[in-house]
Design a protein around this motif. Structure first.
Motif, PDB file in Angstrom:
ATOM      1  N   ASP A  22       0.836  -1.247  -0.205  1.00 38.79           N
ATOM      2  CA  ASP A  22       0.105   0.088   0.106  1.00 38.79           C
ATOM      3  C   ASP A  22       0.772   1.196  -0.121  1.00 38.79           C
ATOM      4  O   ASP A  22       0.509   2.337  -0.308  1.00 38.79           O
ATOM      5  CB  ASP A  22      -0.872   0.299   1.285  1.00 38.79           C
ATOM      6  N   ILE A  23       2.019   1.137   0.620  1.00 40.69           N
ATOM      7  CA  ILE A  23       2.879   2.443   0.649  1.00 40.69           C
ATOM      8  C   ILE A  23       3.468   2.923  -0.757  1.00 40.69           C
ATOM      9  O   ILE A  23       4.109   3.922  -0.868  1.00 40.69           O
ATOM     10  CB  ILE A  23       3.890   2.268   1.970  1.00 40.69           C
ATOM     11  N   PHE A  24       3.510   1.870  -1.822  1.00 43.53           N
ATOM     12  CA  PHE A  24       4.196   2.158  -3.006  1.00 43.53           C
ATOM     13  C   PHE A  24       3.384   3.086  -4.082  1.00 43.53           C
ATOM     14  O   PHE A  24       2.055   2.826  -3.786  1.00 43.53           O
ATOM     15  CB  PHE A  24       4.622   0.769  -3.594  1.00 43.53           C
ATOM     16  N   ASP A  25       4.016   3.768  -4.584  1.00 43.37           N
ATOM     17  CA  ASP A  25       3.258   4.561  -5.825  1.00 43.37           C
ATOM     18  C   ASP A  25       3.263   3.587  -6.773  1.00 43.37           C
ATOM     19  O   ASP A  25       4.221   3.348  -7.560  1.00 43.37           O
ATOM     20  CB  ASP A  25       4.059   5.689  -6.193  1.00 43.37           C
ATOM     21  N   LYS A  26       2.148   2.961  -7.263  1.00 38.86           N
ATOM     22  CA  LYS A  26       1.785   1.871  -8.161  1.00 38.86           C
ATOM     23  C   LYS A  26       2.220   2.545  -9.531  1.00 38.86           C
ATOM     24  O   LYS A  26       2.658   1.698 -10.470  1.00 38.86           O
ATOM     25  CB  LYS A  26       0.351   1.315  -8.122  1.00 38.86           C
ATOM     26  N   LYS A  27       1.867   3.490  -9.951  1.00 43.37           N
ATOM     27  CA  LYS A  27       2.288   4.279 -11.264  1.00 43.37           C
ATOM     28  C   LYS A  27       3.849   3.945 -11.469  1.00 43.37           C
ATOM     29  O   LYS A  27       4.159   3.603 -12.589  1.00 43.37           O
ATOM     30  CB  LYS A  27       1.884   5.511 -11.383  1.00 43.37           C
ATOM     31  N   LYS A  28       4.645   4.122 -10.527  1.00 47.82           N
ATOM     32  CA  LYS A  28       6.023   4.347 -10.657  1.00 47.82           C
ATOM     33  C   LYS A  28       6.664   2.872 -10.855  1.00 47.82           C
ATOM     34  O   LYS A  28       7.503   2.550 -11.430  1.00 47.82           O
ATOM     35  CB  LYS A  28       6.658   5.025  -9.564  1.00 47.82           C
ATOM     36  N   ILE A  29       5.847   2.112  -9.942  1.00 46.35           N
ATOM     37  CA  ILE A  29       6.265   0.522  -9.883  1.00 46.35           C
ATOM     38  C   ILE A  29       5.764  -0.113 -11.403  1.00 46.35           C
ATOM     39  O   ILE A  29       6.775  -0.886 -11.802  1.00 46.35           O
ATOM     40  CB  ILE A  29       5.650  -0.303  -8.743  1.00 46.35           C
ATOM     41  N   ARG A  30       4.715   0.165 -11.718  1.00 44.03           N
ATOM     42  CA  ARG A  30       4.411  -0.227 -13.078  1.00 44.03           C
ATOM     43  C   ARG A  30       5.205   0.190 -14.232  1.00 44.03           C
ATOM     44  O   ARG A  30       5.497  -0.657 -15.110  1.00 44.03           O
ATOM     45  CB  ARG A  30       2.784  -0.097 -13.498  1.00 44.03           C
ATOM     46  N   ALA A  31       5.545   1.356 -14.147  1.00 45.59           N
ATOM     47  CA  ALA A  31       6.551   1.874 -15.076  1.00 45.59           C
ATOM     48  C   ALA A  31       7.846   1.030 -15.157  1.00 45.59           C
ATOM     49  O   ALA A  31       8.302   0.688 -16.313  1.00 45.59           O
ATOM     50  CB  ALA A  31       6.812   3.297 -15.126  1.00 45.59           C
ATOM     51  N   GLY A  32       8.244   0.777 -14.049  1.00 45.60           N
ATOM     52  CA  GLY A  32       9.675   0.028 -13.825  1.00 45.60           C
ATOM     53  C   GLY A  32       9.497  -1.167 -14.278  1.00 45.60           C
ATOM     54  O   GLY A  32      10.074  -1.806 -14.987  1.00 45.60           O
ATOM     55  N   MET A  33       8.385  -1.995 -14.072  1.00 43.76           N
ATOM     56  CA  MET A  33       7.970  -3.156 -14.442  1.00 43.76           C
ATOM     57  C   MET A  33       7.787  -3.190 -15.977  1.00 43.76           C
ATOM     58  O   MET A  33       8.306  -4.271 -16.717  1.00 43.76           O
ATOM     59  CB  MET A  33       6.561  -3.842 -13.888  1.00 43.76           C
ATOM     60  N   ARG A  34       7.236  -2.089 -16.565  1.00 39.96           N
ATOM     61  CA  ARG A  34       7.216  -2.148 -18.228  1.00 39.96           C
ATOM     62  C   ARG A  34       8.575  -2.363 -18.832  1.00 39.96           C
ATOM     63  O   ARG A  34       9.059  -2.855 -19.604  1.00 39.96           O
ATOM     64  CB  ARG A  34       6.314  -0.959 -18.258  1.00 39.96           C
ATOM     65  N   LYS A  35       9.466  -1.365 -17.943  1.00 43.76           N
ATOM     66  CA  LYS A  35      10.768  -0.955 -18.646  1.00 43.76           C
ATOM     67  C   LYS A  35      11.628  -2.413 -18.393  1.00 43.76           C
ATOM     68  O   LYS A  35      12.175  -2.719 -19.491  1.00 43.76           O
ATOM     69  CB  LYS A  35      11.462   0.064 -17.836  1.00 43.76           C
TER      70      LYS A  35
END
Length: 173
Positions: A22-35
């Motif tokens: 819950d404490i993570f910004d999911k937009k940034k996590i998803r962007a990293g996973m996409r990369k």
């Protein structure tokens, strides 16, 4: 080459396991996973295209296998899956046949009526096991190929870890 289900194509890095999602910004996590997914996908495509049938990889004739390699980020955003997928150009999902191989001969099926023993038309004791063992010891119709997906992940492991570590660190602030 492992010819069974394994976790060769799985990467896990430590450091963020104890924190709740819950404490993570999911937009940034998803962007990293996409990369990271794009990096592994491109590496797998390059391995397959440049190998030209060498090193145990399948031969790239039509490019359908290359085009079928894609990545998908999970709904939660904390997982990316890079794999070949069945496309409309493929009549069958043949990357599975390429990885696991195909033996010559058919599997032992049911006996024809009147060919077995007794009222239930059964095989003799151990006959089915003997037939299965003969087929397993026989030749390959399609030899198993190396796992180019797992190799691509292992080749780009340090880059993926760096990308994901940076994404998780950025997502915390």
């Amino acid at each position: 080459m492992a010819n069974s289900a394994s976790i060769d194509g799985y990467l896990h890095f430590e450091g963020y396991d104890s924190l709740p999602r819950d404490i993570f910004d999911k937009k940034k996590i998803r962007a990293g996973m996409r990369k990271a997914g794009r990096l592994v996908m491109q590496k797998a495509q390059m391995n397959l295209a440049l190998a030209r049938g060498e090193e145990g990889y399948p031969v790239n004739r039509t490019g359908a296998t290359l085009e079928s390699i894609s990545f998908k980020v999970s709904r939660s955003g904390f997982l990316v899956r890079v794999a070949p997928r069945k496309t409309s150009a493929m009549p069958e999902f043949y990357p599975t046949y390429l990885h696991y191989g195909v033996k010559k001969g058919r599997r032992p099926g049911k006996l024809a009526p009147g060919k077995g023993k007794g009222r239930k038309n059964r095989r003799a004791a151990g006959a089915r096991a003997r037939l299965v063992a003969e087929r397993a010891a026989g030749e390959w119709r399609i030899k198993p190929r190396d796992n180019y997906m797992a190799d691509a992940l292992q080749d780009s492991k340090t880059d993926v870890q760096a990308i994901l570590s940076a994404a998780f660190a950025a997502a915390l602030s």
